[in-house]
Write a protein that holds these residues in place. Structure first.
Motif, PDB file in Angstrom:
ATOM      1  N   ARG A   8       0.815  -1.213   0.000  1.00 31.50           N
ATOM      2  CA  ARG A   8       0.000   0.000   0.000  1.00 31.50           C
ATOM      3  C   ARG A   8       0.850   1.265   0.000  1.00 31.50           C
ATOM      4  O   ARG A   8       0.380   2.313  -0.420  1.00 31.50           O
ATOM      5  CB  ARG A   8      -0.903   0.031   1.245  1.00 31.50           C
ATOM      6  CG  ARG A   8      -1.911  -1.093   1.323  1.00 31.50           C
ATOM      7  CD  ARG A   8      -2.595  -1.099   2.689  1.00 31.50           C
ATOM      8  NE  ARG A   8      -3.542  -2.196   2.808  1.00 31.50           N
ATOM      9  CZ  ARG A   8      -4.833  -2.095   2.540  1.00 31.50           C
ATOM     10  NH1 ARG A   8      -5.332  -0.937   2.151  1.00 31.50           N
ATOM     11  NH2 ARG A   8      -5.640  -3.130   2.666  1.00 31.50           N
ATOM     12  N   ARG A   9       2.088   1.159   0.489  1.00 39.67           N
ATOM     13  CA  ARG A   9       2.936   2.340   0.677  1.00 39.67           C
ATOM     14  C   ARG A   9       4.329   2.047   0.132  1.00 39.67           C
ATOM     15  O   ARG A   9       5.063   1.233   0.695  1.00 39.67           O
ATOM     16  CB  ARG A   9       3.001   2.708   2.167  1.00 39.67           C
ATOM     17  CG  ARG A   9       1.636   2.915   2.805  1.00 39.67           C
ATOM     18  CD  ARG A   9       1.719   2.815   4.327  1.00 39.67           C
ATOM     19  NE  ARG A   9       2.336   3.985   4.916  1.00 39.67           N
ATOM     20  CZ  ARG A   9       1.670   5.079   5.269  1.00 39.67           C
ATOM     21  NH1 ARG A   9       0.363   5.143   5.108  1.00 39.67           N
ATOM     22  NH2 ARG A   9       2.299   6.102   5.813  1.00 39.67           N
ATOM     23  N   TYR A  10       4.705   2.732  -0.938  1.00 40.22           N
ATOM     24  CA  TYR A  10       6.002   2.528  -1.587  1.00 40.22           C
ATOM     25  C   TYR A  10       6.830   3.802  -1.476  1.00 40.22           C
ATOM     26  O   TYR A  10       6.369   4.890  -1.820  1.00 40.22           O
ATOM     27  CB  TYR A  10       5.803   2.147  -3.048  1.00 40.22           C
ATOM     28  CG  TYR A  10       7.040   2.239  -3.920  1.00 40.22           C
ATOM     29  CD1 TYR A  10       8.289   1.808  -3.473  1.00 40.22           C
ATOM     30  CD2 TYR A  10       6.971   2.759  -5.213  1.00 40.22           C
ATOM     31  CE1 TYR A  10       9.420   1.898  -4.274  1.00 40.22           C
ATOM     32  CE2 TYR A  10       8.091   2.848  -6.032  1.00 40.22           C
ATOM     33  CZ  TYR A  10       9.313   2.423  -5.552  1.00 40.22           C
ATOM     34  OH  TYR A  10      10.439   2.516  -6.354  1.00 40.22           O
ATOM     35  N   VAL A  11       8.084   3.649  -1.006  1.00 42.62           N
ATOM     36  CA  VAL A  11       9.016   4.769  -0.892  1.00 42.62           C
ATOM     37  C   VAL A  11      10.296   4.417  -1.649  1.00 42.62           C
ATOM     38  O   VAL A  11      10.869   3.342  -1.452  1.00 42.62           O
ATOM     39  CB  VAL A  11       9.341   5.086   0.581  1.00 42.62           C
ATOM     40  CG1 VAL A  11      10.362   6.217   0.664  1.00 42.62           C
ATOM     41  CG2 VAL A  11       8.074   5.467   1.338  1.00 42.62           C
ATOM     42  N   ALA A  12      10.748   5.333  -2.505  1.00 36.01           N
ATOM     43  CA  ALA A  12      11.961   5.136  -3.294  1.00 36.01           C
ATOM     44  C   ALA A  12      13.072   6.027  -2.763  1.00 36.01           C
ATOM     45  O   ALA A  12      12.874   7.231  -2.574  1.00 36.01           O
ATOM     46  CB  ALA A  12      11.693   5.464  -4.757  1.00 36.01           C
ATOM     47  N   LEU A  13      14.246   5.434  -2.499  1.00 32.98           N
ATOM     48  CA  LEU A  13      15.425   6.170  -2.044  1.00 32.98           C
ATOM     49  C   LEU A  13      16.509   6.037  -3.103  1.00 32.98           C
ATOM     50  O   LEU A  13      16.687   4.961  -3.692  1.00 32.98           O
ATOM     51  CB  LEU A  13      15.962   5.605  -0.730  1.00 32.98           C
ATOM     52  CG  LEU A  13      15.089   5.635   0.524  1.00 32.98           C
ATOM     53  CD1 LEU A  13      14.094   4.471   0.524  1.00 32.98           C
ATOM     54  CD2 LEU A  13      15.951   5.535   1.773  1.00 32.98           C
ATOM     55  N   GLY A  14      17.273   7.111  -3.331  1.00 36.04           N
ATOM     56  CA  GLY A  14      18.353   6.980  -4.295  1.00 36.04           C
ATOM     57  C   GLY A  14      18.856   8.298  -4.842  1.00 36.04           C
ATOM     58  O   GLY A  14      18.720   9.356  -4.231  1.00 36.04           O
ATOM     59  N   ASP A  15      19.445   8.189  -6.052  1.00 37.64           N
ATOM     60  CA  ASP A  15      20.064   9.339  -6.708  1.00 37.64           C
ATOM     61  C   ASP A  15      19.325   9.639  -8.012  1.00 37.64           C
ATOM     62  O   ASP A  15      18.115   9.473  -8.092  1.00 37.64           O
ATOM     63  CB  ASP A  15      21.560   9.081  -6.906  1.00 37.64           C
ATOM     64  CG  ASP A  15      21.835   7.752  -7.618  1.00 37.64           C
ATOM     65  OD1 ASP A  15      20.984   7.302  -8.407  1.00 37.64           O
ATOM     66  OD2 ASP A  15      22.920   7.161  -7.388  1.00 37.64           O
ATOM     67  N   SER A  16      20.060  10.066  -9.036  1.00 39.17           N
ATOM     68  CA  SER A  16      19.418  10.537 -10.261  1.00 39.17           C
ATOM     69  C   SER A  16      18.619   9.467 -10.992  1.00 39.17           C
ATOM     70  O   SER A  16      17.601   9.760 -11.615  1.00 39.17           O
ATOM     71  CB  SER A  16      20.467  11.128 -11.213  1.00 39.17           C
ATOM     72  OG  SER A  16      21.490  10.183 -11.482  1.00 39.17           O
ATOM     73  N   LEU A  49       0.011   4.283  -2.323  1.00 45.22           N
ATOM     74  CA  LEU A  49       0.577   5.586  -1.998  1.00 45.22           C
ATOM     75  C   LEU A  49       2.076   5.522  -2.269  1.00 45.22           C
ATOM     76  O   LEU A  49       2.739   4.546  -1.900  1.00 45.22           O
ATOM     77  CB  LEU A  49       0.323   5.939  -0.535  1.00 45.22           C
ATOM     78  CG  LEU A  49      -1.143   6.077  -0.122  1.00 45.22           C
ATOM     79  CD1 LEU A  49      -1.244   6.354   1.376  1.00 45.22           C
ATOM     80  CD2 LEU A  49      -1.841   7.179  -0.920  1.00 45.22           C
ATOM     81  N   TYR A  50       2.622   6.547  -2.883  1.00 41.37           N
ATOM     82  CA  TYR A  50       4.005   6.496  -3.381  1.00 41.37           C
ATOM     83  C   TYR A  50       4.741   7.798  -3.076  1.00 41.37           C
ATOM     84  O   TYR A  50       4.221   8.885  -3.312  1.00 41.37           O
ATOM     85  CB  TYR A  50       3.963   6.237  -4.891  1.00 41.37           C
ATOM     86  CG  TYR A  50       5.212   6.548  -5.671  1.00 41.37           C
ATOM     87  CD1 TYR A  50       6.470   6.076  -5.273  1.00 41.37           C
ATOM     88  CD2 TYR A  50       5.143   7.297  -6.853  1.00 41.37           C
ATOM     89  CE1 TYR A  50       7.605   6.359  -6.011  1.00 41.37           C
ATOM     90  CE2 TYR A  50       6.272   7.579  -7.601  1.00 41.37           C
ATOM     91  CZ  TYR A  50       7.500   7.112  -7.174  1.00 41.37           C
ATOM     92  OH  TYR A  50       8.622   7.401  -7.924  1.00 41.37           O
ATOM     93  N   ALA A  51       5.965   7.661  -2.537  1.00 40.20           N
ATOM     94  CA  ALA A  51       6.855   8.802  -2.308  1.00 40.20           C
ATOM     95  C   ALA A  51       8.204   8.516  -2.944  1.00 40.20           C
ATOM     96  O   ALA A  51       8.682   7.370  -2.918  1.00 40.20           O
ATOM     97  CB  ALA A  51       7.026   9.068  -0.814  1.00 40.20           C
ATOM     98  N   ASN A  52       8.825   9.531  -3.506  1.00 41.57           N
ATOM     99  CA  ASN A  52      10.146   9.397  -4.124  1.00 41.57           C
ATOM    100  C   ASN A  52      11.057  10.450  -3.503  1.00 41.57           C
ATOM    101  O   ASN A  52      10.894  11.654  -3.737  1.00 41.57           O
ATOM    102  CB  ASN A  52      10.049   9.597  -5.636  1.00 41.57           C
ATOM    103  CG  ASN A  52      11.338   9.274  -6.353  1.00 41.57           C
ATOM    104  OD1 ASN A  52      12.422   9.580  -5.870  1.00 41.57           O
ATOM    105  ND2 ASN A  52      11.242   8.653  -7.521  1.00 41.57           N
ATOM    106  N   LEU A  53      12.007  10.005  -2.690  1.00 46.30           N
ATOM    107  CA  LEU A  53      12.901  10.896  -1.943  1.00 46.30           C
ATOM    108  C   LEU A  53      14.224  11.152  -2.650  1.00 46.30           C
ATOM    109  O   LEU A  53      15.077  11.881  -2.140  1.00 46.30           O
ATOM    110  CB  LEU A  53      13.177  10.291  -0.558  1.00 46.30           C
ATOM    111  CG  LEU A  53      11.949   9.902   0.271  1.00 46.30           C
ATOM    112  CD1 LEU A  53      12.392   9.331   1.622  1.00 46.30           C
ATOM    113  CD2 LEU A  53      11.002  11.074   0.462  1.00 46.30           C
ATOM    114  N   ALA A  54      14.426  10.560  -3.815  1.00 46.25           N
ATOM    115  CA  ALA A  54      15.721  10.602  -4.495  1.00 46.25           C
ATOM    116  C   ALA A  54      16.085  12.016  -4.942  1.00 46.25           C
ATOM    117  O   ALA A  54      15.224  12.804  -5.327  1.00 46.25           O
ATOM    118  CB  ALA A  54      15.703   9.667  -5.699  1.00 46.25           C
TER     119      ALA A  54
END
Length: 264
Positions: A8-16, A49-54
């Motif tokens: 239900r909740r996806y978070v992406a961590l990283g760079d370009s 629900l999706y967040a992208n912190l990269a």
């Protein structure tokens, strides 16, 4: 721990790469493999629900220091952690140190019950011959990432392995960032790695023949060095990063259809 149909909740961590460079642009908006993987997750279980912190230019240690805390606060069911190539490109590179930052993120996220997925990195020298000296670094880092992932039950999409990865159509002109097609395949690889319904190994297969287009290899290398390698070296000498002053494009968990970055 959720199954692949309960994310239900996806978070992406990283760079370009996770930010999406190479798939869209800063004017119209970036998409990238994380957005595309979110689409696979949404298809398996609507309401994601999706967040992208990269943030582009970030080293693995910076990703850990700046993004891990906010990611944990978002309580993801599934997260992707993809970083390390910027470290490989720096003069001072210690594979164990880089892998250590990645493993800290693997450990912290999986300790909360989240599923975590990562990738292995293709040999840049297969795409840009001038970068062949970096191959041992990438091979060493990939081995350490695989070992760390195994210790923490992290899914690994082996995007370093297929022959198709060396196809120029998988890359942008800078040969460091995946093209839209490349991002599409990384997303498919992640979907396959975590076992999403309907996923398969199609992403590993060669692309159709490119047709009759040919170009001088030497001329192509000179154009690449002038347009991309030179400016990159200039930023390094000035202590600058492409991510200076930038923040995450999607810092909050939002429904996938929400266009927070102009990238849809």
């Amino acid at each position: 721990m959720p199954t692949s149909t309960e994310y239900r909740r996806y978070v992406a961590l990283g760079d370009s790469q996770t930010e999406g460079l190479g798939d869209g642009d800063d004017t119209a908006g970036l998409r990238g493999f994380a957005d595309r993987f979110a689409g696979h997750l949404e298809s398996a279980r609507p309401g994601l629900l999706y967040a992208n912190l990269a943030v582009r230019g970030r080293l693995a240690g910076q990703v850990r220091a700046e993004q891990l805390g906010p990611a944990l606060d978002l309580r993801p069911d599934i997260a992707t952690v993809v970083a390390g190539v910027n470290d490989v490109l720096r003069p001072r590179f210690v594979a164990a140190e880089v892998a250590g930052h990645l493993e800290e993120m693997f450990a912290a996220l999986t300790a909360t019950g989240a599923h975590v997925a990562t990738v292995t990195f293709p040999d840049i020298g297969r795409i840009a011959p001038l970068a062949r000296p970096l191959a041992p670094r990438l091979l060493e880092l990939n081995e350490l990432v695989r070992a760390a992932a195994a210790r923490h039950g992290v899914f690994v999409a082996e995007t370093a392995l297929p022959e198709a990865v060396a196809d120029p159509r998988m890359w942008t002109e800078d040969r460091l960032h995946a093209s839209s097609l490349g991002h599409e395949r990384i997303a498919a690889a992640l979907a396959h790695a975590v076992g999403l319904p309907g996923s398969d190994d199609t992403w590993t297969r060669p692309l159709p023949p490119p047709g009759a287009l040919r170009r001088s290899a030497v001329a192509a290398e000179l154009r690449w060095a002038t347009a991309f390698l030179g400016p990159w070296l200039g930023r390094r000498l000035r202590g600058r990063s492409s991510g200076d002053g930038r923040t995450a494009k999607r810092p909050d968990l939002l429904p996938l259809a929400t266009d927070s970055a102009g990238g849809r």
